[in-house]
Each structure stands twice: as C-alpha cells, then as structure tokens.
Design a protein around this motif. Sequence first.
Motif, PDB file in Angstrom:
ATOM      1  N   MET A  21       0.827  -1.202   0.000  1.00 41.49           N
ATOM      2  CA  MET A  21       0.000   0.000   0.000  1.00 41.49           C
ATOM      3  C   MET A  21       0.863   1.255   0.000  1.00 41.49           C
ATOM      4  SD  MET A  21      -3.023   1.095   2.654  1.00 41.49           S
ATOM      5  CE  MET A  21      -3.969  -0.337   2.177  1.00 41.49           C
ATOM      6  N   ALA A  22       1.954   1.225   0.765  1.00 38.07           N
ATOM      7  CA  ALA A  22       2.843   2.387   0.828  1.00 38.07           C
ATOM      8  C   ALA A  22       3.495   2.639  -0.519  1.00 38.07           C
ATOM      9  CB  ALA A  22       3.905   2.177   1.906  1.00 38.07           C
ATOM     10  N   LEU A  23       3.968   1.564  -1.181  1.00 41.04           N
ATOM     11  CA  LEU A  23       4.600   1.719  -2.488  1.00 41.04           C
ATOM     12  C   LEU A  23       3.604   2.212  -3.530  1.00 41.04           C
ATOM     13  CD1 LEU A  23       6.848  -1.463  -2.624  1.00 41.04           C
ATOM     14  CD2 LEU A  23       7.583   0.899  -2.279  1.00 41.04           C
ATOM     15  N   THR A  24       2.369   1.731  -3.458  1.00 45.05           N
ATOM     16  CA  THR A  24       1.347   2.174  -4.398  1.00 45.05           C
ATOM     17  C   THR A  24       1.071   3.659  -4.241  1.00 45.05           C
ATOM     18  OG1 THR A  24       0.318  -0.023  -4.366  1.00 45.05           O
ATOM     19  CG2 THR A  24      -1.032   1.819  -5.160  1.00 45.05           C
ATOM     20  N   LEU A  25       0.956   4.102  -2.984  1.00 42.86           N
ATOM     21  CA  LEU A  25       0.699   5.519  -2.728  1.00 42.86           C
ATOM     22  C   LEU A  25       1.865   6.373  -3.186  1.00 42.86           C
ATOM     23  CD1 LEU A  25      -0.960   5.291   0.802  1.00 42.86           C
ATOM     24  CD2 LEU A  25      -2.084   5.836  -1.366  1.00 42.86           C
ATOM     25  N   LEU A  26       3.096   5.885  -2.963  1.00 48.31           N
ATOM     26  CA  LEU A  26       4.277   6.647  -3.373  1.00 48.31           C
ATOM     27  C   LEU A  26       4.356   6.783  -4.887  1.00 48.31           C
ATOM     28  CD1 LEU A  26       7.038   5.331  -0.952  1.00 48.31           C
ATOM     29  CD2 LEU A  26       6.137   7.663  -1.061  1.00 48.31           C
ATOM     30  N   SER A  27       4.102   5.651  -5.601  1.00 48.45           N
ATOM     31  CA  SER A  27       4.182   5.686  -7.059  1.00 48.45           C
ATOM     32  C   SER A  27       3.095   6.569  -7.646  1.00 48.45           C
ATOM     33  CB  SER A  27       4.082   4.270  -7.634  1.00 48.45           C
ATOM     34  OG  SER A  27       2.838   3.689  -7.291  1.00 48.45           O
ATOM     35  N   ALA A  28       1.940   6.598  -6.996  1.00 52.11           N
ATOM     36  CA  ALA A  28       0.849   7.415  -7.508  1.00 52.11           C
ATOM     37  C   ALA A  28       1.106   8.896  -7.283  1.00 52.11           C
ATOM     38  CB  ALA A  28      -0.465   6.997  -6.832  1.00 52.11           C
ATOM     39  N   SER A  29       1.795   9.224  -6.193  1.00 49.63           N
ATOM     40  CA  SER A  29       2.000  10.627  -5.851  1.00 49.63           C
ATOM     41  C   SER A  29       3.352  11.155  -6.316  1.00 49.63           C
ATOM     42  CB  SER A  29       1.878  10.807  -4.335  1.00 49.63           C
ATOM     43  OG  SER A  29       2.856  10.027  -3.662  1.00 49.63           O
ATOM     44  N   ALA A  30       4.278  10.253  -6.717  1.00 51.42           N
ATOM     45  CA  ALA A  30       5.621  10.691  -7.091  1.00 51.42           C
ATOM     46  C   ALA A  30       5.579  11.453  -8.410  1.00 51.42           C
ATOM     47  CB  ALA A  30       6.547   9.488  -7.223  1.00 51.42           C
ATOM     48  N   PRO A  31       6.310  12.560  -8.524  1.00 49.31           N
ATOM     49  CA  PRO A  31       6.352  13.313  -9.777  1.00 49.31           C
ATOM     50  C   PRO A  31       7.118  12.553 -10.838  1.00 49.31           C
ATOM     51  CG  PRO A  31       7.940  14.197  -8.201  1.00 49.31           C
ATOM     52  CD  PRO A  31       7.142  13.149  -7.478  1.00 49.31           C
ATOM     53  N   PRO A  32       6.905  12.863 -12.123  1.00 50.69           N
ATOM     54  CA  PRO A  32       7.657  12.198 -13.198  1.00 50.69           C
ATOM     55  C   PRO A  32       9.153  12.420 -13.042  1.00 50.69           C
ATOM     56  CG  PRO A  32       5.826  13.498 -14.074  1.00 50.69           C
ATOM     57  CD  PRO A  32       5.948  13.843 -12.632  1.00 50.69           C
ATOM     58  N   THR A  33       9.941  11.462 -13.539  1.00 54.38           N
ATOM     59  CA  THR A  33      11.392  11.608 -13.486  1.00 54.38           C
ATOM     60  C   THR A  33      11.817  12.762 -14.379  1.00 54.38           C
ATOM     61  OG1 THR A  33      11.620   9.229 -13.159  1.00 54.38           O
ATOM     62  CG2 THR A  33      13.584  10.439 -13.882  1.00 54.38           C
ATOM     63  N   PRO A  34      12.619  13.698 -13.871  1.00 58.44           N
ATOM     64  CA  PRO A  34      13.040  14.834 -14.699  1.00 58.44           C
ATOM     65  C   PRO A  34      13.895  14.370 -15.875  1.00 58.44           C
ATOM     66  CG  PRO A  34      13.464  15.257 -12.365  1.00 58.44           C
ATOM     67  CD  PRO A  34      13.107  13.811 -12.489  1.00 58.44           C
ATOM     68  N   TRP A  35      13.782  15.094 -16.983  1.00 57.58           N
ATOM     69  CA  TRP A  35      14.643  14.853 -18.127  1.00 57.58           C
ATOM     70  C   TRP A  35      16.008  15.494 -17.878  1.00 57.58           C
ATOM     71  CZ3 TRP A  35      13.198  11.829 -22.199  1.00 57.58           C
ATOM     72  CH2 TRP A  35      11.833  11.574 -22.383  1.00 57.58           C
ATOM     73  N   PRO A  91      14.957  23.779 -13.391  1.00 61.14           N
ATOM     74  CA  PRO A  91      14.247  23.419 -12.159  1.00 61.14           C
ATOM     75  C   PRO A  91      13.606  22.050 -12.298  1.00 61.14           C
ATOM     76  CG  PRO A  91      13.756  25.686 -12.785  1.00 61.14           C
ATOM     77  CD  PRO A  91      14.522  25.091 -13.932  1.00 61.14           C
ATOM     78  N   ARG A  92      13.610  21.280 -11.228  1.00 57.67           N
ATOM     79  CA  ARG A  92      13.161  19.883 -11.286  1.00 57.67           C
ATOM     80  C   ARG A  92      11.752  19.760 -11.873  1.00 57.67           C
ATOM     81  NH1 ARG A  92      14.347  14.934  -8.975  1.00 57.67           N
ATOM     82  NH2 ARG A  92      12.539  13.574  -8.720  1.00 57.67           N
ATOM     83  N   GLN A  93      10.833  20.609 -11.469  1.00 62.58           N
ATOM     84  CA  GLN A  93       9.463  20.500 -11.959  1.00 62.58           C
ATOM     85  C   GLN A  93       9.390  20.796 -13.449  1.00 62.58           C
ATOM     86  OE1 GLN A  93       6.665  22.851  -9.783  1.00 62.58           O
ATOM     87  NE2 GLN A  93       4.879  22.115 -10.926  1.00 62.58           N
ATOM     88  N   GLN A  94      10.145  21.777 -13.900  1.00 67.72           N
ATOM     89  CA  GLN A  94      10.162  22.106 -15.329  1.00 67.72           C
ATOM     90  C   GLN A  94      10.778  20.971 -16.132  1.00 67.72           C
ATOM     91  OE1 GLN A  94      12.261  25.711 -16.315  1.00 67.72           O
ATOM     92  NE2 GLN A  94      12.079  25.388 -18.519  1.00 67.72           N
ATOM     93  N   ALA A  95      11.873  20.390 -15.629  1.00 70.38           N
ATOM     94  CA  ALA A  95      12.538  19.294 -16.335  1.00 70.38           C
ATOM     95  C   ALA A  95      11.663  18.054 -16.405  1.00 70.38           C
ATOM     96  CB  ALA A  95      13.858  18.960 -15.659  1.00 70.38           C
ATOM     97  N   ALA A  96      10.795  17.874 -15.412  1.00 71.47           N
ATOM     98  CA  ALA A  96       9.926  16.696 -15.396  1.00 71.47           C
ATOM     99  C   ALA A  96       8.723  16.854 -16.305  1.00 71.47           C
ATOM    100  CB  ALA A  96       9.469  16.409 -13.969  1.00 71.47           C
ATOM    101  N   SER A  97       8.347  18.106 -16.607  1.00 74.96           N
ATOM    102  CA  SER A  97       7.114  18.342 -17.358  1.00 74.96           C
ATOM    103  C   SER A  97       7.360  18.760 -18.802  1.00 74.96           C
ATOM    104  CB  SER A  97       6.282  19.415 -16.648  1.00 74.96           C
ATOM    105  OG  SER A  97       7.011  20.633 -16.542  1.00 74.96           O
ATOM    106  N   LEU A  98       8.577  18.581 -19.312  1.00 73.00           N
ATOM    107  CA  LEU A  98       8.877  18.953 -20.690  1.00 73.00           C
ATOM    108  C   LEU A  98       8.035  18.149 -21.675  1.00 73.00           C
ATOM    109  CD1 LEU A  98      12.789  19.179 -20.611  1.00 73.00           C
ATOM    110  CD2 LEU A  98      11.188  21.089 -20.845  1.00 73.00           C
ATOM    111  N   LEU A  99       7.555  18.826 -22.702  1.00 75.77           N
ATOM    112  CA  LEU A  99       6.852  18.142 -23.784  1.00 75.77           C
ATOM    113  C   LEU A  99       7.895  17.694 -24.793  1.00 75.77           C
ATOM    114  CD1 LEU A  99       3.809  20.544 -24.280  1.00 75.77           C
ATOM    115  CD2 LEU A  99       3.869  18.359 -23.064  1.00 75.77           C
ATOM    116  N   VAL A 100       8.083  16.394 -24.889  1.00 74.28           N
ATOM    117  CA  VAL A 100       9.209  15.844 -25.643  1.00 74.28           C
ATOM    118  C   VAL A 100       8.708  15.103 -26.867  1.00 74.28           C
ATOM    119  CG1 VAL A 100      11.148  14.241 -25.575  1.00 74.28           C
ATOM    120  CG2 VAL A 100      10.652  15.693 -23.600  1.00 74.28           C
TER     121      VAL A 100
END
Length: 243
Positions: free
Chosen positions: A36-50, A66-75
């Motif tokens: 349950m803990a791993l499921t919650l973590l994977s669901a809430s974890a942000p995408p891996t930054p590029w 910035p980490r959030q910008q690198a993770a949300s790039l449209l590639v």
Amino acid sequence: MTDVFIPSRKDRENVSLPSSVARMAMRSVVVAAVFMALTLLSASAPPTPWEVYAFQEGAFRSLVLPRQQAASLLVSHPSDPLVMPSPELVPSTWRITASALADVTGDGSPEWVLVVWRPWRDWPIQSWSAAPSPIAGFHDATGESCHLILLDPRDGREVWAGSALPAPILALAVGDADGDGRSEVVTLEGDYATVRNGPAGRVDVWKWNGFGFTLEWRSPPGIFHRLGLTDANDDGILDMVVR
C-alpha cells in the motif's frame, strides 16, 4: 438478560494462535502495508526529470532546469509503434529497431534513417589481409551487428550504409540540435553485451560529412533509457533530453 462472558486475564493469556500461524498472519499484514505504501508513493511521485543537453556558445552543454520544469517537458520522441519503410523495400535479414524519415544528407530530399540489425559481415578487404579484422567483435552473442543505414524512400535504394558499429544504437532521434539549419542524427549508445535491453551509456550526435557521418559530440557516461528532442530553453534550437 443475556449473560455475557468476559474472559479473565488468565483466560486471555491461555488462548493463543499457533506460532507458525501467528507469524504468517503478521507477515501478511506487513506485506500488505508495504504494498500500500509503495502504491501511494508511485501514484504521488512526480515524473522523473529529463536530463537536458543544449547547444550553447558553440558547444553542447548540460542544461540545468528546475526539477518540476525538467519533469514536465513536452518531448518529441520516436513513434510507437515503429514507423518503417514498406517491407518490400528492405531485405528479409534486416531487423529495424529505430527509424526516422528526414533529410540528414542536406540534399533537400528526405531519407529513411534506419537502425538495422543484420548478420555480421567482415569488410571485403579483409579477405586480402592476414591481420585480425578491426570489427571482429562488433556483434552480439547471436552474431548480429548494428548499422546505421539510409534508404531512398521512393524506391528503397541504399543511399548509404555504415559498417558494423562498435557500440549499438538503442534509440534514435533526428533534428537540428546545433542550430545550423541541418538535421543531425542523435542516438543512445549501448553495448553489445546488453544489446537492446539497455541501458544506454552515452548520447551521441552524428553529422553528415558528405560521404558518411562524423561523431560531432559524445556525452559524459550515464544511464539512459529514453531519448527525445525539444526546445527546453526557448532559444529556437532543439535540445537533447534523456532519462
């Protein structure tokens, strides 16, 4: 009134589950909690930054975002499923693992840019030499070697075919990565020992020189699984992104 039996402390101490059953029950509770803990973590974890490499001041450099910008790039990355030439244009012994349709030779017409695995063949000139072949080890355990090959999309004519690569290509993207108006071939460099399962160890940039490709840039070592191109810093030049 109904009599209610309330066990004494002594009675409660004397009633216990067998130790093996208790251990099994406890283990099940722990496993369920961890899952349950791993499921919650994977669901809430942000995408891996590029990880971004950009062409700046005349050279390819690591671009820190910035980490959030690198993770949300449209590639833009290779299509899935793989887009390939018509089967009648390629030999039956070829296995195409990556492709792009783009003008990489600068002649104004697009070519099929293909990563091809095929049975290893030595250089024809080696039949005249007693020295060991310099490409003898450029193949996997099944005897297949990796090649970069260009085909004319109209008739399947071979525009250019490289010999066996010293390190196989695991991913490919094509675009103008240095802002000179010409498309480069950007690849993830793997290893024949791990073959297509990866991971890749470097990013390579190849530029057409008129009769073949020159390695323009090679990244520091890393661990890469995905490759794409995007303008990460809004300077009008495509940047290489990997993760």
